[in-house]
Design a protein around this motif. Sequence first.
Motif, PDB file in Angstrom:
ATOM      1  N   ALA A 149     -40.871 -36.330 -30.844  1.00 25.30           N
ATOM      2  CA  ALA A 149     -41.744 -35.600 -29.769  1.00 25.30           C
ATOM      3  C   ALA A 149     -43.373 -36.619 -30.058  1.00 25.30           C
ATOM      4  N   SER A 156     -41.065 -33.236 -18.843  1.00 23.14           N
ATOM      5  CA  SER A 156     -39.998 -32.179 -18.613  1.00 23.14           C
ATOM      6  C   SER A 156     -39.625 -32.506 -20.252  1.00 23.14           C
ATOM      7  N   ARG A 157     -38.763 -32.057 -21.625  1.00 26.35           N
ATOM      8  CA  ARG A 157     -38.414 -33.022 -22.419  1.00 26.35           C
ATOM      9  C   ARG A 157     -36.649 -32.110 -23.129  1.00 26.35           C
ATOM     10  N   GLN A 158     -35.675 -32.469 -23.361  1.00 34.21           N
ATOM     11  CA  GLN A 158     -34.396 -32.504 -23.629  1.00 34.21           C
ATOM     12  C   GLN A 158     -33.967 -32.814 -24.530  1.00 34.21           C
ATOM     13  N   LYS A 159     -33.993 -32.229 -25.918  1.00 34.01           N
ATOM     14  CA  LYS A 159     -33.152 -33.130 -27.052  1.00 34.01           C
ATOM     15  C   LYS A 159     -31.790 -33.543 -26.786  1.00 34.01           C
ATOM     16  N   HIS A 270     -35.097 -37.353 -27.043  1.00 39.13           N
ATOM     17  CA  HIS A 270     -35.497 -36.764 -25.911  1.00 39.13           C
ATOM     18  C   HIS A 270     -35.143 -37.537 -25.092  1.00 39.13           C
ATOM     19  N   LEU A 272     -36.160 -37.937 -21.109  1.00 35.10           N
ATOM     20  CA  LEU A 272     -37.945 -37.245 -20.983  1.00 35.10           C
ATOM     21  C   LEU A 272     -37.663 -37.283 -18.991  1.00 35.10           C
TER      22      LEU A 272
END
Length: 290
Positions: A149, A156-159, A270, A272
């Motif tokens: 992280a 924006s960040r999404q696993k 992640h 992005l």
Amino acid sequence: MTLEQLRIFVAVAERQHMTRAAEALHLTQSAVSAAITALETRHNTKLFDRVGRGLVLNTVGEAFLPEARAVLNRAEAAQNLLDDLAGLRRGLVRIHASQTICAYWLPQRMAAFQQEHPDIELQLSMGNTHRVIEAILSGEAELGLIEGAEDAPKLSRQKVGSDRLIIAASPDHPLASHEKPLRARDLAGLDWVLREEGSGTRSEFQAALPQAIAPDQLKISMVLPSNEAILTAVAASTLVTCISELAAQPLIEAGRLVRLPLEMPERPFHLLRHKERSPSRAATALAAAL
């Protein structure tokens, strides 16, 4: 000036070599040279200094490079808009990913997506975590993938996946048969080979160290720019490293490396995206697939 001239200028600036730029662009060297000469002649200035057989950006070229990239990014955005009007039949998605993801996790997923959408072109570039973030912020890439992280308020960040770091050594290392968990003094007494500052692997490792040892207490004997170089060095020496389990697993299974007993936390992968840029349909579809 034309977009083609800008495209050629950026390619030469990034590679600092006419021939390599021509090969990357599938053009002749004379066409690349003519485009650079036309730019320099039209504006009565030099963009490069000729040093030996190579080229180096001068101060004018360095100032012009981000402007040229920005124009090309805007032209690509305009093209993506038109492609979007045709649904998912066409499109281009530029992706930047950190090294572990780029080498061991992402390619098979890109291939599966491309089978479903054969006319969407996917272009993948590799860099460390900081470089990936820069590419998304500048518009060089629509999607970025990093380990761990990082704080980037505009993104924006999404696993989308995960990995685990491990401590790896050669089977001939004195601690190779060590069964008890490594202690802080054990870590401080080892000779380490690590990735460069700015890599996700190194920053995650430093964050996961036991509280009894600070990063500057480690004896870092070598810094290498790739997982492959690190794995080769460790397998042939008494150096140890902290590295992705995905990267090290083939060598562990082949008996060339062993995993030392120190439990490391899971680290997420992640995806992005820029919060203020409208994603293309192709990028949105790829993100959903991931």
